[in-house]
Enzyme design. Structure first.
Site, PDB file in Angstrom:
ATOM      1  N   ILE A 112       0.821  -1.236   0.297  1.00  0.00           N
ATOM      2  CA  ILE A 112      -0.532  -0.623  -0.243  1.00  0.00           C
ATOM      3  C   ILE A 112       1.319   0.980  -0.276  1.00  0.00           C
ATOM      4  O   ILE A 112       1.536   1.301   0.753  1.00  0.00           O
ATOM      5  CB  ILE A 112      -1.213  -0.064   1.435  1.00  0.00           C
ATOM      6  CG1 ILE A 112      -2.458   1.158   1.326  1.00  0.00           C
ATOM      7  CG2 ILE A 112      -0.838  -0.132   2.729  1.00  0.00           C
ATOM      8  CD1 ILE A 112      -2.792   0.975   1.993  1.00  0.00           C
ATOM      9  N   CYS A 113       0.270   2.146  -1.091  1.00  0.00           N
ATOM     10  CA  CYS A 113       1.218   4.202  -0.370  1.00  0.00           C
ATOM     11  C   CYS A 113       2.075   3.427  -1.272  1.00  0.00           C
ATOM     12  O   CYS A 113       2.143   3.794  -2.409  1.00  0.00           O
ATOM     13  CB  CYS A 113       1.161   4.044   0.398  1.00  0.00           C
ATOM     14  SG  CYS A 113       1.573   6.334   1.373  1.00  0.00           S
ATOM     15  N   HIS A 114       3.380   3.916  -0.375  1.00  0.00           N
ATOM     16  CA  HIS A 114       4.983   3.947  -1.241  1.00  0.00           C
ATOM     17  C   HIS A 114       5.356   2.640  -0.953  1.00  0.00           C
ATOM     18  O   HIS A 114       6.587   1.984  -1.681  1.00  0.00           O
ATOM     19  CB  HIS A 114       5.953   4.882  -0.818  1.00  0.00           C
ATOM     20  CG  HIS A 114       5.426   6.075  -0.786  1.00  0.00           C
ATOM     21  ND1 HIS A 114       4.591   6.952   0.152  1.00  0.00           N
ATOM     22  CD2 HIS A 114       6.058   6.873  -1.023  1.00  0.00           C
ATOM     23  CE1 HIS A 114       4.507   8.303  -0.204  1.00  0.00           C
ATOM     24  NE2 HIS A 114       5.535   8.151  -1.188  1.00  0.00           N
TER      25      HIS A 114
END
Length: 188
Positions: A112-114
């Site tokens: 998730i995300c980075h």
């Protein structure tokens, strides 16, 4: 989902200092509630520092060093985001190989995300449809991925989401993929 959906499943969370705390704690709790054993794996021993955006949050006890961990001993992998965390993980050959091994063994992975920064370094996004924090779009495209702006994307056992607002969808899809298990067409 049933409390027993992930009974007898062992899921690794790979993280180090600077992870976005909610991107570890919400999936951790969701997987535990589904019956999984969750294990915090890190290149660091002792404790690692969580973050709430750019502010220090809580510290978390590392369960196992990545140096002694093997993907063979897990049924799936979660990569929380935060900016500092995946940037440090992708600089560790042990972490990158640990991630790559899940793909070689056709096991589901959720990032998730980075978090996908580590996937780029492991060279496992080529030809896959993924999403992430918007600033990773060009990096993922340059690594051969098809980047889309969607809440949650799953491609051959690889689950990706954009940000903490996507956590309910991310957790549900990760549980589904971890319950299913192996992905024969998944490649490293």
């Amino acid at each position: 989902m049933s409390k027993q959906t992930l009974k007898e499943k062992r899921i690794a969370f790979l993280a180090t200092d600077g992870f976005e705390q909610v991107e570890l704690t919400e999936p951790w709790e969701a997987l535990q509630n589904a019956g999984a054993e969750v294990v915090l794996v890190s290149p660091k021993s002792g404790e690692i520092q969580g973050m709430n955006h750019d502010e220090k949050a809580d510290t978390f006890k590392v369960d196992q060093s990545v140096h002694s961990a093997s993907a063979e001993n897990f049924d799936g992998l979660v990569l929380p985001g935060g900016v500092v965390n995946p940037d440090a993980l992708r600089m560790s050959e042990d972490c990158v190989q640990f991630v790559r091994d899940f793909f070689k063994q056709h096991k589901p992975v959720a990032a998730i995300c980075h978090g996908p920064w580590t996937l780029i370094e492991a060279d496992v996004v080529r030809g896959r449809k993924v999403t992430s924090w918007p600033s990773l779009k060009t990096d993922l495209k340059n690594a051969g991925a098809e980047w889309v702006d969607q809440k949650c994307v799953c491609d051959q056992g690889l689950v990706t989401s954009r940000n903490p607002g996507d956590l309910p969808s991310f957790c549900d899809k990760a549980i589904e993929e971890f319950a299913e298990g192996r992905h024969a067409k998944q490649t490293a």
